[in-house]
Design a protein around this motif. Structure first.
Motif, short mmCIF file in Angstrom:
data_model
loop_
_atom_site.label_atom_id
_atom_site.label_comp_id
_atom_site.label_asym_id
_atom_site.label_seq_id
_atom_site.Cartn_x
_atom_site.Cartn_y
_atom_site.Cartn_z
N GLY A 75 0.79 -1.22 0.00
CA GLY A 75 0.00 0.00 0.00
C GLY A 75 0.83 1.27 0.00
N MET A 76 0.13 2.37 0.26
CA MET A 76 0.73 3.69 0.18
C MET A 76 1.43 4.05 1.49
SD MET A 76 1.08 5.98 -2.15
CE MET A 76 -0.23 5.54 -3.30
N HIS A 77 2.66 4.52 1.34
CA HIS A 77 3.49 4.97 2.46
C HIS A 77 4.10 6.32 2.10
CE1 HIS A 77 3.47 0.58 3.03
NE2 HIS A 77 3.79 0.82 4.29
N ARG A 78 4.78 6.90 3.05
CA ARG A 78 5.64 8.06 2.78
C ARG A 78 6.91 7.88 3.58
NH1 ARG A 78 1.77 11.94 5.72
NH2 ARG A 78 2.18 11.37 7.87
N ILE A 79 7.96 8.55 3.16
CA ILE A 79 9.21 8.53 3.91
C ILE A 79 9.02 9.43 5.11
CG2 ILE A 79 11.66 9.08 3.91
CD1 ILE A 79 11.65 8.50 0.88
N GLY A 80 9.10 8.85 6.31
CA GLY A 80 8.91 9.61 7.54
C GLY A 80 10.21 10.15 8.11
N ALA A 81 11.32 9.48 7.82
CA ALA A 81 12.63 9.93 8.31
C ALA A 81 13.70 9.37 7.38
CB ALA A 81 12.87 9.45 9.73
N MET A 82 14.79 10.14 7.27
CA MET A 82 15.94 9.74 6.46
C MET A 82 17.16 9.76 7.35
SD MET A 82 14.95 11.80 2.96
CE MET A 82 16.39 11.25 2.08
N VAL A 175 15.34 11.83 -3.09
CA VAL A 175 14.05 11.89 -2.41
C VAL A 175 14.17 12.74 -1.16
CG1 VAL A 175 13.32 9.64 -3.32
CG2 VAL A 175 14.49 9.75 -1.11
N GLY A 176 13.07 12.93 -0.48
CA GLY A 176 13.07 13.69 0.76
C GLY A 176 12.01 13.16 1.71
N THR A 177 12.02 13.65 2.92
CA THR A 177 10.98 13.30 3.88
C THR A 177 9.63 13.70 3.28
OG1 THR A 177 12.51 13.69 5.70
CG2 THR A 177 10.19 13.61 6.26
N GLY A 178 8.68 12.79 3.32
CA GLY A 178 7.37 13.04 2.73
C GLY A 178 7.19 12.43 1.35
N THR A 179 8.27 11.98 0.71
CA THR A 179 8.15 11.33 -0.60
C THR A 179 7.24 10.12 -0.48
OG1 THR A 179 10.35 12.07 -1.32
CG2 THR A 179 9.43 10.12 -2.42
N LEU A 180 6.30 9.99 -1.42
CA LEU A 180 5.38 8.86 -1.40
C LEU A 180 6.09 7.58 -1.86
CD1 LEU A 180 2.15 10.47 -2.87
CD2 LEU A 180 2.58 9.80 -0.50
N VAL A 181 5.71 6.46 -1.23
CA VAL A 181 6.25 5.14 -1.55
C VAL A 181 5.06 4.19 -1.66
CG1 VAL A 181 7.73 3.25 -0.80
CG2 VAL A 181 8.36 5.61 -0.24
N TYR A 182 4.88 3.61 -2.84
CA TYR A 182 3.76 2.69 -3.07
C TYR A 182 4.34 1.29 -3.24
CZ TYR A 182 -0.79 1.29 -5.08
OH TYR A 182 -2.01 0.71 -5.34
N ILE A 183 3.96 0.37 -2.35
CA ILE A 183 4.49 -1.00 -2.37
C ILE A 183 3.39 -1.94 -2.87
CG2 ILE A 183 5.50 -2.87 -1.03
CD1 ILE A 183 6.54 -0.74 0.95
N LEU A 184 3.71 -2.61 -3.98
CA LEU A 184 2.75 -3.51 -4.62
C LEU A 184 3.20 -4.96 -4.44
CD1 LEU A 184 2.60 -1.45 -7.87
CD2 LEU A 184 0.70 -1.77 -6.33
N PRO A 185 2.29 -5.84 -4.00
CA PRO A 185 2.64 -7.26 -3.93
C PRO A 185 2.64 -7.84 -5.35
CG PRO A 185 0.32 -6.98 -3.42
CD PRO A 185 0.90 -5.59 -3.61
N PRO A 186 3.15 -9.05 -5.51
CA PRO A 186 3.07 -9.69 -6.83
C PRO A 186 1.62 -9.80 -7.26
CG PRO A 186 4.47 -10.96 -5.36
CD PRO A 186 3.82 -9.91 -4.53
N GLU A 187 1.37 -9.62 -8.55
CA GLU A 187 0.00 -9.78 -9.06
C GLU A 187 -0.38 -11.25 -9.05
OE1 GLU A 187 -1.21 -7.91 -12.64
OE2 GLU A 187 -0.15 -6.05 -12.17
N LYS A 188 -1.61 -11.50 -8.73
CA LYS A 188 -2.12 -12.87 -8.77
C LYS A 188 -2.33 -13.27 -10.23
CE LYS A 188 -4.48 -12.92 -4.30
NZ LYS A 188 -3.64 -12.09 -3.60
#
Length: 191
Positions: A75-82, A175-188
């Protein structure tokens, strides 16, 4: 652009991405991380797309958001700390603190080393990757360096997203703090 990438870009836009600043997509099936956008966190133009795709390793036990599962959250994440901006490549971190130990790529010692740089992720989806028992930040989910480069491209981590030290250092600069990170599982199959 593939339909899949168009859907991903739309999902990122719904989360507030402007298409200009950086966003990260982790493709679980391909075990690849892709940097999207035209500008980095400092407003500089990013290089060609071919240089913005890197092999990664996600959770050995698969994908999921449950606490203590060893799985990579989706799902959708963001970078909270670097963490580790000035650390030398190969610096080992424990509890987000540099230990002074440096490990070389290809080290034969076992362990889930966290090296070089840490991008600490925060889940943005309440009840999925944010909240009690499944919170990505409380699970200490990072994008981080690893000396186990031979394992990249296959699931091998304890839930984080591992990258080659040189690659995570390059990503860290883009990137920077707040950059969006979208993690996708393998497609079925059949999707």
């Amino acid at each position: 652009m593939s339909k899949s990438l168009a859907r991903i870009r739309n999902r990122l836009r719904m989360a507030g991405w402007d298409g200009i600043q950086s966003a990260i997509v982790v493709f679980g099936g391909a075990q690849r991380l892709r940097l999207l956008g035209r500008l980095d966190a400092h407003g500089r133009t990013l290089p060609k797309p071919a240089r913005r795709i890197w092999p990664v390793s996600t959770g050995l036990t698969g994908f999921g958001c449950q606490q203590d599962s060893g799985r990579t959250p989706t799902g959708m994440h963001r970078i909270g700390a670097m963490i580790g901006a000035d650390a030398p490549l190969g610096m080992v971190f424990k509890s987000r603190q540099a230990t002074g130990e440096i490990v070389s790529p290809g080290v034969r010692r076992e362990g889930d080393f966290i090296t070089s740089r840490i991008l600490w992720l925060e889940g943005l989806e309440p009840g999925h990757n944010q909240g009690p028992g499944l919170d990505s930040r409380e699970r200490y989910i990072y994008i981080h360096g690893t000396p186990h480069a031979a394992r990249l491209g296959t699931p091998a981590s304890a839930g984080c997203v591992r990258m080659r030290d040189t690659h995570v250092a390059r990503l860290f600069k883009k990137v920077g703090t707040g950059t969006l990170v979208y993690i996708l599982p393998p497609e079925k199959p059949g999707r």
